[in-house]
Design an enzyme around this catalytic site. Structure first.
Site, PDB file in Angstrom:
ATOM      1  N   THR A  81      46.366  37.593  45.349  1.00  0.00           N
ATOM      2  CA  THR A  81      45.695  37.987  44.289  1.00  0.00           C
ATOM      3  C   THR A  81      44.293  37.350  44.997  1.00  0.00           C
ATOM      4  OG1 THR A  81      44.456  37.176  42.335  1.00  0.00           O
ATOM      5  CG2 THR A  81      45.466  35.295  42.963  1.00  0.00           C
ATOM      6  N   ASN A  82      43.265  36.835  44.926  1.00  0.00           N
ATOM      7  CA  ASN A  82      41.985  37.451  45.115  1.00  0.00           C
ATOM      8  C   ASN A  82      41.069  35.815  44.719  1.00  0.00           C
ATOM      9  OD1 ASN A  82      40.377  38.441  43.781  1.00  0.00           O
ATOM     10  ND2 ASN A  82      41.416  40.152  43.930  1.00  0.00           N
ATOM     11  N   ARG A  83      39.761  36.018  44.930  1.00  0.00           N
ATOM     12  CA  ARG A  83      38.708  34.726  44.281  1.00  0.00           C
ATOM     13  C   ARG A  83      38.391  34.535  43.172  1.00  0.00           C
ATOM     14  NH1 ARG A  83      39.171  30.336  47.990  1.00  0.00           N
ATOM     15  NH2 ARG A  83      39.772  31.310  50.325  1.00  0.00           N
TER      16      ARG A  83
END
Ligand code: C5P
Length: 211
Positions: A21-23
């Site tokens: 995933t990402n931030r």
């Protein structure tokens, strides 16, 4: 006007217990949806996994997990909308062969092969009719203007909102953001660092004035 907003990250499975995933926190996308509701628009929010509560007054909230699920929902909803604001941080790559059972560790390294996901905004740019307003975001660490203008052209957008990421006081996770809005017409509007909720309101007033 009926307007589609995407927000948050996507999650791409490696195996049943792990994912990439990402931030993205979803804060900017949720603030944009809220600003549009407040301005009297009919808003469909397509959201990746976030911990935020749904803005009140949405027409509908569609929760998705993967880029493929987001693509499917967005492409179904878009034809009935007058505009779309694509703020989600969609994964560009996903594991090519997600394991159906948990991957157990061994002595050696593990190599994961990643494959491209669909660029949802590019797909909408190709589907779009001349009277639909399509807005994209460009989060960049460098060459902000040039990269944003390149994206607007390539993805057939009416507006692109460029913001710098990788600085501690703004962007991902933060409550504040600064941005520059570039229109296809050549218009450029700068917004200094401010709370995301205020920035969202100013951006939506600029792009979707009146009801
Ligand atoms: O090319 P880049 O990913 O930087 O473009 C960012 C814009 O494209 C954002 O508006 C984002 O929501 C959208 N996007 C998308 N689907 C992807 C990747 C990006 O809709 N797979």
């Amino acid at each position: 006007m009926k307007i589609l907003v995407t927000a948050g990250p996507t999650r791409e499975s490696i195996d049943p217990v792990r994912y990439i995933t990402n931030r993205s926190s979803g804060k900017m996308g949720y603030a944009l949806a809220e600003a549009l509701v407040r301005a009297g628009h009919q808003v469909v929010l397509v959201s990746g996994p976030v911990t935020l509560s749904a803005p009140e007054g949405l027409d509908s909230l569609i929760r998705v997990e993967t880029a493929a699920q987001m693509a499917e929902s967005v492409k179904t909803v878009f034809p009935s909308c007058g505009g779309a604001v694509m703020c989600a941080a969609v994964a560009d790559y996903r594991p090519a062969e997600p394991a159906s059972e948990k991957i157990h560790k061994s002595e050696g390294d593990l190599i994961l092969r990643l494959e491209r996901t669909e660029d949802i905004l590019l797909s909408l740019g190709r589907m779009k009719s001349p009277d639909q307003v399509l807005v994209g975001f460009a989060a960049e660490t460098e060459d902000l203007r040039q990269r944003a203008l390149g994206k607007m052209e390539r993805k057939n957008l009416d507006w692109i909102i460029a913001n710098r990421v990788g600085l501690p006081d703004r962007g991902f996770q933060s409550d504040d953001n600064a941005a520059t809005a570039y229109a296809r017409t050549g218009r450029v509007e700068e917004f200094p660092l401010m709370p995301k909720k205020l920035l969202a309101q100013k951006l939506m007033d600029l792009i979707f004035p009146g009801v």
